[in-house]
Design an enzyme around this catalytic site. Sequence first.
Site, PDB file in Angstrom:
ATOM      1  N   ASN A  10     -36.269  -2.753  -3.239  1.00 50.31           N
ATOM      2  CA  ASN A  10     -35.615  -1.691  -2.467  1.00 50.31           C
ATOM      3  C   ASN A  10     -34.295  -2.260  -1.968  1.00 50.31           C
ATOM      4  O   ASN A  10     -34.281  -3.081  -1.060  1.00 50.31           O
ATOM      5  CB  ASN A  10     -36.517  -1.272  -1.291  1.00 50.31           C
ATOM      6  CG  ASN A  10     -35.797  -0.321  -0.340  1.00 50.31           C
ATOM      7  OD1 ASN A  10     -34.727   0.201  -0.658  1.00 50.31           O
ATOM      8  ND2 ASN A  10     -36.393  -0.090   0.829  1.00 50.31           N
ATOM      9  N   TRP A  11     -33.218  -1.798  -2.587  1.00 49.38           N
ATOM     10  CA  TRP A  11     -31.906  -2.371  -2.250  1.00 49.38           C
ATOM     11  C   TRP A  11     -31.412  -1.896  -0.884  1.00 49.38           C
ATOM     12  O   TRP A  11     -30.464  -2.439  -0.349  1.00 49.38           O
ATOM     13  CB  TRP A  11     -30.883  -1.975  -3.309  1.00 49.38           C
ATOM     14  CG  TRP A  11     -31.074  -2.647  -4.645  1.00 49.38           C
ATOM     15  CD1 TRP A  11     -32.085  -3.505  -5.016  1.00 49.38           C
ATOM     16  CD2 TRP A  11     -30.214  -2.532  -5.783  1.00 49.38           C
ATOM     17  NE1 TRP A  11     -31.911  -3.919  -6.302  1.00 49.38           N
ATOM     18  CE2 TRP A  11     -30.767  -3.339  -6.808  1.00 49.38           C
ATOM     19  CE3 TRP A  11     -29.045  -1.830  -6.053  1.00 49.38           C
ATOM     20  CZ2 TRP A  11     -30.180  -3.448  -8.076  1.00 49.38           C
ATOM     21  CZ3 TRP A  11     -28.456  -1.941  -7.297  1.00 49.38           C
ATOM     22  CH2 TRP A  11     -29.018  -2.742  -8.294  1.00 49.38           C
ATOM     23  N   LYS A  12     -32.024  -0.839  -0.352  1.00 54.73           N
ATOM     24  CA  LYS A  12     -31.537  -0.232   0.910  1.00 54.73           C
ATOM     25  C   LYS A  12     -30.046   0.090   0.746  1.00 54.73           C
ATOM     26  O   LYS A  12     -29.612   0.383  -0.364  1.00 54.73           O
ATOM     27  CB  LYS A  12     -31.832  -1.151   2.093  1.00 54.73           C
ATOM     28  CG  LYS A  12     -33.316  -1.570   2.131  1.00 54.73           C
ATOM     29  CD  LYS A  12     -33.741  -2.217   3.399  1.00 54.73           C
ATOM     30  CE  LYS A  12     -35.231  -2.567   3.303  1.00 54.73           C
ATOM     31  NZ  LYS A  12     -35.770  -3.089   4.555  1.00 54.73           N
ATOM     32  N   HIS A  97     -40.133   5.635   4.150  1.00 52.09           N
ATOM     33  CA  HIS A  97     -39.827   4.255   4.556  1.00 52.09           C
ATOM     34  C   HIS A  97     -39.639   4.238   6.076  1.00 52.09           C
ATOM     35  O   HIS A  97     -39.099   5.175   6.658  1.00 52.09           O
ATOM     36  CB  HIS A  97     -38.553   3.766   3.855  1.00 52.09           C
ATOM     37  CG  HIS A  97     -38.362   2.299   4.022  1.00 52.09           C
ATOM     38  ND1 HIS A  97     -37.847   1.749   5.178  1.00 52.09           N
ATOM     39  CD2 HIS A  97     -38.653   1.250   3.210  1.00 52.09           C
ATOM     40  CE1 HIS A  97     -37.841   0.426   5.059  1.00 52.09           C
ATOM     41  NE2 HIS A  97     -38.321   0.098   3.872  1.00 52.09           N
ATOM     42  N   GLU A  99     -37.609   2.895   7.910  1.00 52.29           N
ATOM     43  CA  GLU A  99     -36.231   3.088   8.381  1.00 52.29           C
ATOM     44  C   GLU A  99     -35.869   4.571   8.397  1.00 52.29           C
ATOM     45  O   GLU A  99     -35.078   5.015   9.232  1.00 52.29           O
ATOM     46  CB  GLU A  99     -35.263   2.267   7.504  1.00 52.29           C
ATOM     47  CG  GLU A  99     -35.415   0.774   7.796  1.00 52.29           C
ATOM     48  CD  GLU A  99     -35.135  -0.144   6.624  1.00 52.29           C
ATOM     49  OE1 GLU A  99     -34.527   0.288   5.635  1.00 52.29           O
ATOM     50  OE2 GLU A  99     -35.548  -1.327   6.709  1.00 52.29           O
ATOM     51  N   GLU A 168     -46.132  -1.327   4.586  1.00 48.34           N
ATOM     52  CA  GLU A 168     -45.043  -2.145   5.120  1.00 48.34           C
ATOM     53  C   GLU A 168     -45.126  -2.167   6.643  1.00 48.34           C
ATOM     54  O   GLU A 168     -44.636  -1.246   7.306  1.00 48.34           O
ATOM     55  CB  GLU A 168     -43.685  -1.554   4.706  1.00 48.34           C
ATOM     56  CG  GLU A 168     -43.469  -1.463   3.216  1.00 48.34           C
ATOM     57  CD  GLU A 168     -41.986  -1.459   2.870  1.00 48.34           C
ATOM     58  OE1 GLU A 168     -41.566  -2.356   2.153  1.00 48.34           O
ATOM     59  OE2 GLU A 168     -41.258  -0.572   3.343  1.00 48.34           O
ATOM     60  N   GLY A 174     -37.647  -7.241   7.237  1.00 49.14           N
ATOM     61  CA  GLY A 174     -36.352  -7.858   7.517  1.00 49.14           C
ATOM     62  C   GLY A 174     -36.393  -8.881   8.640  1.00 49.14           C
ATOM     63  O   GLY A 174     -35.358  -9.308   9.140  1.00 49.14           O
ATOM     64  N   SER A 212     -40.753  -8.787   4.318  1.00 47.73           N
ATOM     65  CA  SER A 212     -40.431 -10.216   4.202  1.00 47.73           C
ATOM     66  C   SER A 212     -41.194 -10.911   3.079  1.00 47.73           C
ATOM     67  O   SER A 212     -41.519 -12.095   3.191  1.00 47.73           O
ATOM     68  CB  SER A 212     -40.644 -10.928   5.537  1.00 47.73           C
ATOM     69  OG  SER A 212     -39.764 -10.396   6.518  1.00 47.73           O
ATOM     70  N   GLY A 233     -37.354  -6.114  -0.097  1.00 46.11           N
ATOM     71  CA  GLY A 233     -36.030  -5.770   0.420  1.00 46.11           C
ATOM     72  C   GLY A 233     -35.036  -6.882   0.127  1.00 46.11           C
ATOM     73  O   GLY A 233     -34.529  -7.004  -0.988  1.00 46.11           O
ATOM     74  N   GLY A 234     -34.782  -7.712   1.122  1.00 48.13           N
ATOM     75  CA  GLY A 234     -33.752  -8.751   1.022  1.00 48.13           C
ATOM     76  C   GLY A 234     -33.835  -9.601  -0.234  1.00 48.13           C
ATOM     77  O   GLY A 234     -32.806  -9.863  -0.880  1.00 48.13           O
TER      78      GLY A 234
HETATM   79  P1  13P Z   1     -37.634  -7.041   3.518  1.00 53.64           P
HETATM   80  O1  13P Z   1     -38.254  -7.582   2.246  1.00 53.64           O
HETATM   81  O2  13P Z   1     -36.170  -7.314   3.611  1.00 53.64           O
HETATM   82  O3  13P Z   1     -38.408  -7.441   4.724  1.00 53.64           O
HETATM   83  O4  13P Z   1     -37.739  -5.437   3.421  1.00 53.64           O
HETATM   84  C1  13P Z   1     -38.957  -4.868   3.079  1.00 53.64           C
HETATM   85  C2  13P Z   1     -38.742  -3.418   2.873  1.00 53.64           C
HETATM   86  O5  13P Z   1     -38.480  -2.683   3.796  1.00 53.64           O
HETATM   87  C3  13P Z   1     -38.864  -2.904   1.501  1.00 53.64           C
HETATM   88  O6  13P Z   1     -38.893  -1.524   1.482  1.00 53.64           O
END
Ligand code: 13P
Length: 252
Positions: A10-12, A97, A99, A168, A174, A212, A233-234
């Site tokens: 997930n590149w966000k 998600h 967010e 999640e 994050g 994470s 994510g990251g």
């Molecule tokens: P991180 O891997 O950066 O913690 O993000 C997870 C995420 O929200 C994937 O959708």
Amino acid sequence: MTRQKFVAGNWKMNGSLQANAALLQAICRALATDPPVCRVAVAVPAPYLAQARQLLEGSVVELGAQDVSRHEQGAYTGEVSAAMLGDFAVRHCLVGHSERRQYHGETDAVVAAKAQRLLAHGITPIVCVGETLAEREAAQTQAVVARQLGAVLDQVGADAERIIVAYEPVWAIGTGRTASPQEAQQVHAGVRAQLAAVSALAAQVPVLYGGSMNAGNAAELLAQPDIDGGLIGGAALKAPDFLKIISAARIQ
Ligand code: 13P
């Protein structure tokens, strides 16, 4: 029945034409010489769907999106419809998600409507669920996750077998703080039981872990019986890290 693992990035709200090309070319090149045993997907920002589609042509990497409108079409400025995602051959789309729930006020009902809209267009919703730190500390984890997933299951009925679930925990996103494999497994087992109550096929839908997950901890998380993959994510923004997670899915 063993479920095939699924690793999705997930590149966000990250990327650029230049960075996306470098990242996807590196991933595709590596996977062409060393094919993954798991399914691999990337959920890219909407403006880059066309670019990503082109870069992924002929690759095993599947194209995904990060959000969709709950409406079919019309006067909804700024929104992207499921039909539009379908035009770009999008296979999966995240819904709910944390967010989106946190910063855009998305309720369980909105998330369920989005999931249904995607299914109507043949796109797999990746339904994200997870508790906040306060909810975990109040021993509400299973209840919150069950409520969030239940809203979607009630809405989609027999189509439950066509979804993907991503657990999640909000406190792990994050933050560098991952749920322990045991903590995650416990929630995943609850999710599996809830899916199994719908049907035997629904019990087999992939349940991913996100929060994470990285090259160092992926193998241990993916070794849990009810963790079918990762939503990254990251670590999905760096080709070597993402590729290591994909490799970790191989050795289960
Ligand atoms: P991180 O891997 O950066 O913690 O993000 C997870 C995420 O929200 C994937 O959708």
